[in-house]
Design a protein around this motif. Structure first.
Motif, PDB file in Angstrom:
ATOM      1  N   PHE A   1       0.832  -1.202   0.000  1.00 36.31           N
ATOM      2  CA  PHE A   1       0.000   0.000   0.000  1.00 36.31           C
ATOM      3  C   PHE A   1       0.870   1.257   0.000  1.00 36.31           C
ATOM      4  O   PHE A   1       0.645   2.193  -0.765  1.00 36.31           O
ATOM      5  CB  PHE A   1      -0.947  -0.002   1.222  1.00 36.31           C
ATOM      6  CG  PHE A   1      -1.540   1.349   1.466  1.00 36.31           C
ATOM      7  CD1 PHE A   1      -2.535   1.847   0.631  1.00 36.31           C
ATOM      8  CD2 PHE A   1      -1.052   2.176   2.481  1.00 36.31           C
ATOM      9  CE1 PHE A   1      -3.049   3.131   0.811  1.00 36.31           C
ATOM     10  CE2 PHE A   1      -1.556   3.449   2.660  1.00 36.31           C
ATOM     11  CZ  PHE A   1      -2.559   3.933   1.827  1.00 36.31           C
ATOM     12  N   VAL A   2       1.888   1.268   0.874  1.00 34.40           N
ATOM     13  CA  VAL A   2       2.740   2.470   0.960  1.00 34.40           C
ATOM     14  C   VAL A   2       3.467   2.677  -0.369  1.00 34.40           C
ATOM     15  O   VAL A   2       3.565   3.805  -0.868  1.00 34.40           O
ATOM     16  CB  VAL A   2       3.734   2.343   2.141  1.00 34.40           C
ATOM     17  CG1 VAL A   2       4.613   3.586   2.216  1.00 34.40           C
ATOM     18  CG2 VAL A   2       2.983   2.154   3.447  1.00 34.40           C
TER      19      VAL A   2
ATOM     20  N   ALA B   1       2.458   1.767  -3.335  1.00 36.18           N
ATOM     21  CA  ALA B   1       1.503   2.209  -4.361  1.00 36.18           C
ATOM     22  C   ALA B   1       1.137   3.677  -4.156  1.00 36.18           C
ATOM     23  O   ALA B   1       1.087   4.462  -5.113  1.00 36.18           O
ATOM     24  CB  ALA B   1       0.248   1.332  -4.324  1.00 36.18           C
ATOM     25  N   LEU B   2       0.934   4.057  -2.900  1.00 36.52           N
ATOM     26  CA  LEU B   2       0.518   5.441  -2.640  1.00 36.52           C
ATOM     27  C   LEU B   2       1.655   6.416  -2.971  1.00 36.52           C
ATOM     28  O   LEU B   2       1.453   7.409  -3.673  1.00 36.52           O
ATOM     29  CB  LEU B   2       0.095   5.597  -1.172  1.00 36.52           C
ATOM     30  CG  LEU B   2      -0.457   6.981  -0.823  1.00 36.52           C
ATOM     31  CD1 LEU B   2      -1.829   7.193  -1.475  1.00 36.52           C
ATOM     32  CD2 LEU B   2      -0.583   7.178   0.688  1.00 36.52           C
ATOM     33  N   THR B   3       2.855   6.119  -2.466  1.00 35.50           N
ATOM     34  CA  THR B   3       3.956   7.066  -2.673  1.00 35.50           C
ATOM     35  C   THR B   3       4.348   7.143  -4.143  1.00 35.50           C
ATOM     36  O   THR B   3       4.768   8.188  -4.624  1.00 35.50           O
ATOM     37  CB  THR B   3       5.176   6.704  -1.797  1.00 35.50           C
ATOM     38  OG1 THR B   3       5.471   5.324  -1.997  1.00 35.50           O
ATOM     39  CG2 THR B   3       4.899   6.938  -0.330  1.00 35.50           C
TER      40      THR B   3
ATOM     41  N   ARG C   1       2.381   7.061  -6.638  1.00 31.40           N
ATOM     42  CA  ARG C   1       1.426   7.838  -7.448  1.00 31.40           C
ATOM     43  C   ARG C   1       1.154   9.232  -6.912  1.00 31.40           C
ATOM     44  O   ARG C   1       0.535  10.039  -7.592  1.00 31.40           O
ATOM     45  CB  ARG C   1       0.089   7.079  -7.487  1.00 31.40           C
ATOM     46  CG  ARG C   1       0.208   5.798  -8.257  1.00 31.40           C
ATOM     47  CD  ARG C   1      -1.141   5.130  -8.300  1.00 31.40           C
ATOM     48  NE  ARG C   1      -0.993   3.702  -8.207  1.00 31.40           N
ATOM     49  CZ  ARG C   1      -1.956   2.869  -7.925  1.00 31.40           C
ATOM     50  NH1 ARG C   1      -3.172   3.317  -7.689  1.00 31.40           N
ATOM     51  NH2 ARG C   1      -1.743   1.590  -7.874  1.00 31.40           N
ATOM     52  N   ASP C   2       1.594   9.474  -5.661  1.00 35.50           N
ATOM     53  CA  ASP C   2       1.255  10.754  -5.033  1.00 35.50           C
ATOM     54  C   ASP C   2       2.231  11.841  -5.490  1.00 35.50           C
ATOM     55  O   ASP C   2       3.018  12.372  -4.700  1.00 35.50           O
ATOM     56  CB  ASP C   2       1.293  10.570  -3.503  1.00 35.50           C
ATOM     57  CG  ASP C   2       0.929  11.856  -2.780  1.00 35.50           C
ATOM     58  OD1 ASP C   2       0.332  12.758  -3.422  1.00 35.50           O
ATOM     59  OD2 ASP C   2       1.256  11.967  -1.589  1.00 35.50           O
TER      60      ASP C   2
ATOM     61  N   GLU D   1      -3.732  -1.658  -3.774  1.00 35.64           N
ATOM     62  CA  GLU D   1      -3.785  -0.792  -4.959  1.00 35.64           C
ATOM     63  C   GLU D   1      -5.102  -0.018  -4.977  1.00 35.64           C
ATOM     64  O   GLU D   1      -5.155   1.162  -5.353  1.00 35.64           O
ATOM     65  CB  GLU D   1      -3.667  -1.626  -6.250  1.00 35.64           C
ATOM     66  CG  GLU D   1      -2.374  -2.414  -6.373  1.00 35.64           C
ATOM     67  CD  GLU D   1      -1.183  -1.537  -6.751  1.00 35.64           C
ATOM     68  OE1 GLU D   1      -1.396  -0.413  -7.232  1.00 35.64           O
ATOM     69  OE2 GLU D   1      -0.031  -1.989  -6.517  1.00 35.64           O
TER      70      GLU D   1
ATOM     71  N   ALA E   1      -4.953   2.857  -2.396  1.00 28.22           N
ATOM     72  CA  ALA E   1      -4.056   3.928  -2.855  1.00 28.22           C
ATOM     73  C   ALA E   1      -4.763   4.761  -3.916  1.00 28.22           C
ATOM     74  O   ALA E   1      -4.724   5.998  -3.898  1.00 28.22           O
ATOM     75  CB  ALA E   1      -2.771   3.316  -3.415  1.00 28.22           C
ATOM     76  N   ASP E   2      -5.440   4.085  -4.821  1.00 32.10           N
ATOM     77  CA  ASP E   2      -6.143   4.791  -5.890  1.00 32.10           C
ATOM     78  C   ASP E   2      -7.264   5.665  -5.319  1.00 32.10           C
ATOM     79  O   ASP E   2      -7.434   6.824  -5.708  1.00 32.10           O
ATOM     80  CB  ASP E   2      -6.708   3.755  -6.870  1.00 32.10           C
ATOM     81  CG  ASP E   2      -7.370   4.413  -8.053  1.00 32.10           C
ATOM     82  OD1 ASP E   2      -6.620   4.942  -8.904  1.00 32.10           O
ATOM     83  OD2 ASP E   2      -8.618   4.426  -8.121  1.00 32.10           O
TER      84      ASP E   2
END
Ligand SMILES: Cc1cc2nc3c(=O)[nH]c(=O)nc-3n(C[C@H](O)[C@H](O)[C@H](O)COP(=O)(O)OP(=O)(O)OC[C@H]3O[C@@H](n4cnc5c(N)ncnc54)[C@H](O)[C@@H]3O)c2cc1C
Length: 856
Positions: free
Chosen positions: A22-23, A25-27, A29-30, A316, A319-320
């Motif tokens: 999760f981390v 995927a988030l980082t 795309r952020d 995913e 995160a999206d």
């Protein structure tokens, strides 16, 4: 990009595989730095590959299991050894074990599962363990060492370890105990092993294969209590419900897992019917819009998942969503492929045939040790799922076909030769639509992979892994990734496989230089991971080439061998085996012929003269092999290595002894060479031939090394072969003496063994060599590299250490025991092998029909 000063705070509770994903995927795309992330990890170390946890006992350490580190990722604060102890949703605060209160904007629960321990009396005594974390495995290893597996009990029995639970984890734990030197017992409540993944037929075979490997299986058995020593209070054994007692110092509970939802429940969040944090399709808690749950702790629409792939999909999704996307949990492919205790098990799609109208096609071959079931639609056209036990080699090709039309008759796909139908260009992979999922762990489609190859983002398997993540989960799709690259015309790297970044030749030098004798040491020191079906047999072959004195079935080597080598016999199309004694140079006495005839008659074996001038005895059942070989070795026969990538035969004509045209003793030389090089393991099979004159009756030029007599001595030809792409051998040296010939041949073979690729015949090896035959000549005739002495020395060592493999099995009760399970099992179910008689001999039934005489 680093987080903005006004960045929203995401707190992630749990740094397991899914929290980590999760981390990432988030980082990734952020881009706008909208979030800063705090990750709380109860475990004292960063996330690691829990799926591969058991490789800890195969030598993998914490570093080898580690996932790509988060440290240094801007905006991420990873707190190791710090747990969340409570959540206050109203105040949006998490209180941690070090007394800190963290205010969050979004909270992601990724707390995973805990092992379920049935509340039987004694379950918490010292000596009881669970199997979930690296710390658990370290504790088991210490306890096993303390139990002293090297010291059998006074009764002579080995120290046992009991595993409660015969599912996926239970069998992994049993293997761990085995690797620690204990004799494992597995206690399973269900009537067969791995009941979630495989059906009764597959479970029965799995039970047998696992038993053959030294695991005692108690299915349909409940554990009544864990017995303890009255003085020390430590575990002393287990009592089953039927009164059976198993003495043991170690008990491992592997009876399933439960979601770790206590934190969420205490915070008043709704739980799913089977536990877990109740979340909707976007993985958002149904109780609080600022709280999300991912991985094994999440109950999506009431369902919890015990595999990593669905967890990744949830990571995913969240995160999206946090980045205002529309993602929803796409559902889960629960396909599994494992190698448990060296036994392949795979289950995919609707494995249990629960789709209305589904039909099942089963091929159960207990002798070959393979069970296959394909579940198909009611019109038998669409594949719905399947189960493979014992041989799961076609899993990677079958699983993506779920939901697609079958490329061939299901029964044919399960037959030993059916894999060809799947690999064929007009079917299988080529025929799959772009939407077919190739990597189910990371939901990567064929189209996405082809796009990455097509736009040049990926030029090899590691590249495909890096840009699509395919192959980074269980790894079972890696062969398919290679196939896609090859079919797209992309040149492949020389790396042996995923686990060794070096070529076979380089690996050979490493083994030779370091003196390493085991696969586990080699992969730990010079590779990564646990190995695969490519590197294991290749390393087995290298070890066998370098250490002829070590038996190929000793220690962990047995598990490296492919099916034929493992049984020292070639498996045939009906699951029986062939017996091929060595007949050097094709010369045999009438007395020895008689022995072969008697053995063939007594065991009902089909006999045929081979192209290599020896006699194939076909149709032996696995359990008959030791008795057959006892008779043959007592009569002076040896293994002909027809099953191995090794020297097969040196064929000869009758030469000057009998032939009017012969100019040299071709039979004598062929025998000398065959005895010299017998047992020599090589990258591929090796064949030789000696002709007594230029008429070439031994067809020596179609062999890897062919020798043709001249008036002045011998001409040596190299790099020939028959088969699919026939090649004529080329002249290397002419008119040499027998002594010179043998020296050059020693060097030729050893140079080939050292430097060829895996499964590369001598012809392809010479062709691929920079400078080709000229270079070869300069190295092994002119000694341009100064290595001739060492090549000859290596061959001398091989010759000095040679021992017949079958005799060595028969003389050693430990090795024989690997076959004894079959010998001692007269009540084996009918192996369903049937024969018919044709031309007075037994052949497999039904016989393959002859082609019609007239074309259609
Ligand atoms: C031996 C073994 C073999 C497996 N084999 C396979 C396989 O072949 N295929 C497959 O798909 N799956 C397999 N699995 C299952 C797979 O590992 C899990 O599905 C996956 O790891 C789940 O990831 P997760 O992040 O949800 O949970 P976990 O990996 O369990 O991570 C949760 C983390 O959260 C931490 N935590 C819990 N509570 C708190 C708290 N209050 N504060 C802070 N931290 C907390 C835990 O300590 C843990 O580190 C296997 C599991 C094991 C044990």
């Amino acid at each position: 990009m680093s987080a903005r000063t006004d960045a929203a705070h995401v707190v992630v509770v749990g740094h397991g595989m899914v929290g980590h994903r999760f981390v990432e995927a988030l980082t990734a795309r952020d881009d706008g730095g909208r979030f800063r992330v705090t990750v709380l990890s109860e475990e004292p170390r960063p996330a690691y590959d829990r799926v591969a946890l058991s490789s800890f006992f195969d030598g993998a350490d914490e570093a080898a299991l580690g996932l790509p580190p988060l440290s240094g990722t801007p905006g991420v604060d990873l707190r190791l050894g710090v747990s969340a102890v409570s959540v206050d949703p109203a105040r949006q605060v998490v209180v941690t074990s070090d007394g800190t209160s963290l205010r969050y904007d979004q909270l992601v629960l990724a707390t995973g599962s805990y092992p379920f321990v049935p509340p039987v009396p004694g379950h918490d005594a010292p000596g009881c363990f669970v199997y979930r974390t690296l710390d658990d495995l370290e504790a088991i290893r210490s306890a096993a060492a303390a139990a002293g597996p090297a010291l059998p009990r006074p009764s002579g029995e080995p120290v046992t370890g009991v595993v409660i639970g015969g599912g996926l984890l239970g069998l992994e734990a049993a293997n761990a105990l085995r690797l620690l030197g204990l004799a494992p017992h597995v206690v399973e409540l269900a009537p067969h092993l791995m009941a979630v993944q495989v059906d009764e037929g597959g479970g029965a075979l799995l039970g047998r294969l696992v038993t053959d490997l030294g695991v005692t299986v108690h299915c349909g058995s409940a554990t009544a209590r864990v017995l303890t020593d009255p003085v020390s209070g430590r575990v002393s054994g287990v009592e089953l419900a039927d009164g059976t007692r198993i003495d043991s110092e170690i008990v491992v509970f592997a009876a399933g897992v439960r979601p770790r939802d206590q934190l969420a429940r205490a915070a008043g969040l709704e739980a799913g019917p089977r536990g877990g944090v109740a979340v909707d399709q976007s993985c958002r808690s149904v109780s609080d819009p600022r709280i999300w749950a991912v991985g094994e702790v999440a109950a999506v629409d009431g369902q919890v998942f015990g595999l990593v792939a669905p967890g990744y999909a949830m990571a995913e999704t969240v995160a999206d969503r946090l980045l205002d996307g529309p993602a929803t949990f796409p559902g889960a492919d629960l396909s599994t492929k494992l190698k448990l205790l060296g036994v392949d098990v795979a289950s995919f799609g609707d494995a249990h045939g629960r789709t209305p109208g589904a039909l099942s096609v089963v091929l159960n071959d207990p002798v070959r040790g393979a069970y296959g079931k394909l579940v198909v639609s009611d019109d038998a056209r669409t594949l719905l799922g399947g189960i493979l036990v014992g041989d799961a080699s076609r899993y990677a090709l079958l699983r993506p076909l779920v939901g697609s039309p079958l490329p061939a008759d299901p029964a044919a796909l399960l037959a030993p030769e059916g894999a060809d139908d799947l690999r064929g260009s007009g079917s299988g992979l080529a025929a799959l639509p772009d939407s077919a999922q190739i990597c189910s762990c990371n939901a990567v489609t064929k189209g996405a992979l082809l796009a990455a190859i097509g736009d040049g983002s990926a030029t090899d398997v590691p590249g495909l892994k890096a840009c699509t993540r395919a192959g980074t989960g269980c790894g079972s799709c890696v062969p398919t990734l290679k196939q896609l690259l090859t079919s797209a015309g992309v040149a492949q790297s020389k790396a042996l496989c995923e686990h060794f970044a070096v070529s076979r030749a380089e690996l050979f030098e490493i083994v030779a230089g370091t003196g390493i004798r085991t696969f586990s040491e080699l992969v730990t020191r010079h590779g990564r991971g646990r190995g695969c079906d490519i590197c294991k047999p290749a390393v087995a072959s290298i070890l066998a080439s370098l250490h002829t004195g070590d038996h190929i079935l000793d220690g962990e080597r047995a598990a490296l061998q492919d099916t034929n080598d493992r049984h020292l016999a070639n498996m045939q199309r009906n699951g029986t085996y062939s017996v091929v004694p060595r007949i050097p140079g094709g010369e045999i006495t009438p007395a020895k012929l008689k022995v072969i005839a008697e053995v063939a008659e007594d065991f009902g074996l089909y006999t045929k003269i081979t192209g290599g001038q020896r006699i194939d005895l076909l149709g032996a059942r696995l359990e008959e092999l030791p008795a057959i070989w006892k008779r043959l070795t007592d009569a002076g026969f040896e293994s002909g290595h027809a099953y191995g990538k090794a020297l097969r035969t040196v064929k000869s004509c009758v030469g000057s002894t009998w032939c009017r045209y012969g100019v040299q003793d071709s039979v004598g030389l062929a025998i000398e060479l065959e005895l010299r090089y017998r047992g020599l393991r090589s990258p591929h099979k090796l064949k030789g031939g000696v002709s007594g004159c230029a008429r070439e009756c031994a067809e020596a030029r179609s062999k890897d090394f062919g020798i043709i007599a001249t008036e002045a001595g011998w001409n040596l030809y190299v790099g020939g072969n028959g088969g699919f792409r026939p090649r004529h051998a080329e002249l290397l040296v002419s008119d040499v003496s027998t002594r010179e010939l043998i020296a050059i041949l020693d060097r030729f073979l050893m140079f080939y063994i050292r430097t060829a690729d895996r499964l590369q015949r001598t012809a392809a090896w010479i062709e691929a060599m920079d400078g080709g035959l000229e270079h070869l000549r300069s190295v092994i005739v002119d000694d341009s590299l100064g290595i001739c002495a060492s090549l000859e020395g290596a061959m001398a060592a091989h010759i000095a250490n040679y021992r017949d493999e079958w005799r060595a099995v028969l003389d050693d009760p430990g090795r024989l025991a690997k076959f004894a399970s079959f010998v001692n099992a007269p009540d084996l179910p009918d192996p369903a092998i049937s024969f018919t008689v044709e031309r007075d001999q037994r052949i497999p039934a039904p016989a393959r029909p002859l082609l019609p005489l007239e074309p259609k």
